[in-house]
Scaffold this active site. Structure first.
Site, PDB file in Angstrom:
ATOM      1  N   ASP A   6       0.923  -1.176   0.232  1.00  0.00           N
ATOM      2  CA  ASP A   6      -0.091   0.007   0.513  1.00  0.00           C
ATOM      3  C   ASP A   6       1.113   0.970   0.259  1.00  0.00           C
ATOM      4  OD1 ASP A   6      -2.225   2.117   0.182  1.00  0.00           O
ATOM      5  OD2 ASP A   6      -2.296   1.154   2.774  1.00  0.00           O
ATOM      6  N   THR A  10       2.235   9.587   2.907  1.00  0.00           N
ATOM      7  CA  THR A  10       3.276   9.392   3.596  1.00  0.00           C
ATOM      8  C   THR A  10       3.946   7.948   3.377  1.00  0.00           C
ATOM      9  OG1 THR A  10       1.845  10.483   4.581  1.00  0.00           O
ATOM     10  CG2 THR A  10       3.927  10.518   5.595  1.00  0.00           C
ATOM     11  N   GLU A  70      -7.907   1.161  -3.995  1.00  0.00           N
ATOM     12  CA  GLU A  70      -7.400   1.112  -2.385  1.00  0.00           C
ATOM     13  C   GLU A  70      -8.821   1.072  -1.733  1.00  0.00           C
ATOM     14  OE1 GLU A  70      -6.050   4.593  -1.761  1.00  0.00           O
ATOM     15  OE2 GLU A  70      -5.200   4.821   0.147  1.00  0.00           O
ATOM     16  N   THR A  99      -2.865   9.589   5.842  1.00  0.00           N
ATOM     17  CA  THR A  99      -2.151  11.671   5.838  1.00  0.00           C
ATOM     18  C   THR A  99      -3.582  12.199   5.561  1.00  0.00           C
ATOM     19  OG1 THR A  99      -0.709  10.363   4.658  1.00  0.00           O
ATOM     20  CG2 THR A  99      -0.808  12.935   3.650  1.00  0.00           C
ATOM     21  N   ILE A 124      -1.181  16.786  11.206  1.00  0.00           N
ATOM     22  CA  ILE A 124      -1.090  16.333  12.579  1.00  0.00           C
ATOM     23  C   ILE A 124       0.738  16.982  12.150  1.00  0.00           C
ATOM     24  CG2 ILE A 124       0.279  15.093  14.057  1.00  0.00           C
ATOM     25  CD1 ILE A 124      -2.539  12.944  14.019  1.00  0.00           C
TER      26      ILE A 124
HETATM   27  P1  ADP Z   1      -1.374   7.315   3.795  1.00  0.00           P
HETATM   28  O1  ADP Z   1      -1.410   5.709   3.056  1.00  0.00           O
HETATM   29  O2  ADP Z   1      -1.749   7.952   3.097  1.00  0.00           O
HETATM   30  O3  ADP Z   1       0.618   7.122   3.852  1.00  0.00           O
HETATM   31  P2  ADP Z   1      -1.036   6.746   6.954  1.00  0.00           P
HETATM   32  O4  ADP Z   1      -1.439   5.632   7.236  1.00  0.00           O
HETATM   33  O5  ADP Z   1       0.514   5.738   6.018  1.00  0.00           O
HETATM   34  O6  ADP Z   1      -0.995   6.950   5.432  1.00  0.00           O
HETATM   35  O7  ADP Z   1      -0.616   7.478   7.707  1.00  0.00           O
HETATM   36  C1  ADP Z   1       0.197   8.908   7.564  1.00  0.00           C
HETATM   37  C2  ADP Z   1       0.500   9.407   9.077  1.00  0.00           C
HETATM   38  O8  ADP Z   1       0.914   8.169   9.618  1.00  0.00           O
HETATM   39  C3  ADP Z   1       0.885  10.493   8.961  1.00  0.00           C
HETATM   40  O9  ADP Z   1       0.496  11.789   7.791  1.00  0.00           O
HETATM   41  C4  ADP Z   1       1.803  11.192  10.353  1.00  0.00           C
HETATM   42  O10 ADP Z   1       0.940  11.200  11.150  1.00  0.00           O
HETATM   43  C5  ADP Z   1       1.560   9.115  10.979  1.00  0.00           C
HETATM   44  N1  ADP Z   1       3.197   8.372  10.950  1.00  0.00           N
HETATM   45  C6  ADP Z   1       3.388   7.648  11.649  1.00  0.00           C
HETATM   46  N2  ADP Z   1       4.291   7.227  11.341  1.00  0.00           N
HETATM   47  C7  ADP Z   1       4.958   7.734  10.729  1.00  0.00           C
HETATM   48  C8  ADP Z   1       7.159   7.748  10.747  1.00  0.00           C
HETATM   49  N3  ADP Z   1       7.402   7.525  10.949  1.00  0.00           N
HETATM   50  N4  ADP Z   1       6.432   8.777   9.605  1.00  0.00           N
HETATM   51  C9  ADP Z   1       6.110   9.635   9.786  1.00  0.00           C
HETATM   52  N5  ADP Z   1       4.012  10.196  10.055  1.00  0.00           N
HETATM   53  C10 ADP Z   1       3.860   9.040  10.147  1.00  0.00           C
END
Ligand code: ADP
Length: 267
Positions: A6, A10, A70, A99, A124
């Site tokens: 996935d 981020t 997704e 995100t 955040i």
């Molecule tokens: P996406 O699928 O959009 O990447 P995630 O479910 O992985 O989303 O969540 C991303 C969020 O998780 C970030 O915006 C942050 O708040 C949090 N997060 C947790 N661990 C980390 C990390 N190691 N680095 C950056 N963000 C993190």
């Protein structure tokens, strides 16, 4: 090796089976090349990808890669995790705080995306950086755990000073709404600012989820997404606001890997 990936806004999350047990791996999106090298390093691999960055990552992979929508992958992964943890939920609201935040109604095998909010884990990170200069997720969360929100957020009890409020006094009347009138010389700490950022995000995602649960007549709200990873301050806000709204919050273990698990299951 079968691998489900996935690739989100981020983080890249991977799920795979090793010695008959489910394993997980994660890369920041800024290190997409590392994720590609890790996948290309397997001698033989069957891969399914999902997420917004899947097409980009796919272009860096030497193997043939299947793709999956997704929301379907995420919902399949959640069903798997709930069944594994003896969860009895069959009809629930699924809130994925990645995100950004995406909200779904799951009824047995049917899933419907209800909508979402741009207030999520990215908020955040972004607001925390603007307000404190901090960019490290772990540092943001650990400082937030020590913060006090009272001088930043306006509570119902602040407005109803001395009178009986029609709502629980502890509810936030206005996120960040207590800053202007106070005029205090005592500076707000980083800890306090970060606690209020997490409060804003947690309350927003919980309130929209509770409204969805009421609309669909379900009581369980399943919360997933990496925003909850080692983030007790966010979990606490979401839990208390969900309960206050009359619903039951569930945070499945490894929920942040739901999309990757769903992709893996499709192979
Ligand atoms: P996406 O699928 O959009 O990447 P995630 O479910 O992985 O989303 O969540 C991303 C969020 O998780 C970030 O915006 C942050 O708040 C949090 N997060 C947790 N661990 C980390 C990390 N190691 N680095 C950056 N963000 C993190």
């Amino acid at each position: 090796m079968n691998i489900g990936i996935d690739a989100g806004g981020t983080l890249v999350k991977a799920a795979y089976m090793h010695n008959h047990s489910l394993k997980f791996k994660r890369f920041p999106i800024s290190r997409l090349g590392d994720a590609a090298s890790w996948i290309n390093g397997f001698e033989k691999a069957k891969i399914c990808m999902t997420g917004g960055k899947a097409a980009l990552l796919k272009s860096m992979i030497n193997y043939k890669v299947a793709e999956m929508v997704e929301f379907e992958a995420t919902c399949d992964g959640v069903r798997y995790l709930l069944a594994k943890n003896d969860g009895s939920e069959k009809s629930y609201i699924l809130t994925n705080v990645g995100t950004g935040t995406s909200i779904h109604h799951i009824d047995h095998n049917k899933q419907q995306r209800l909508g979402g909010t741009g207030v999520g884990g990215g908020t955040i990170m972004g607001l925390s950086q603007l307000l404190t200069g901090l960019t490290d997720y772990e540092a943001i969360v650990s400082l937030a755990a020590k913060g006090v929100r009272d001088r930043i957020d306006l509570k119902v009890s602040h407005i109803y000073e001395g009178a009986e409020p029609p709502l629980p006094g502890d509810i936030t009347a206005s996120n960040f709404g207590n800053i202007l009138p106070q005029g205090s010389t005592d500076p707000l700490t980083k800890e306090d600012r970060l606690a209020s950022v997490i409060g804003l995000v947690g309350e927003t995602v919980a309130v929209v989820s509770v409204l969805a649960a009421g609309h669909y007549g379900v009581s369980s709200i399943i919360y997933i997404g990496s925003s909850f990873v080692r983030n007790d301050p966010l979990k606490e806000v979401v839990e208390s606001y969900t309960k206050l709204g009359g619903a039951s919050p569930v945070f499945p273990e490894h929920g942040e890997y739901s999309g990757a698990i769903g992709a893996l299951l499709s192979l």
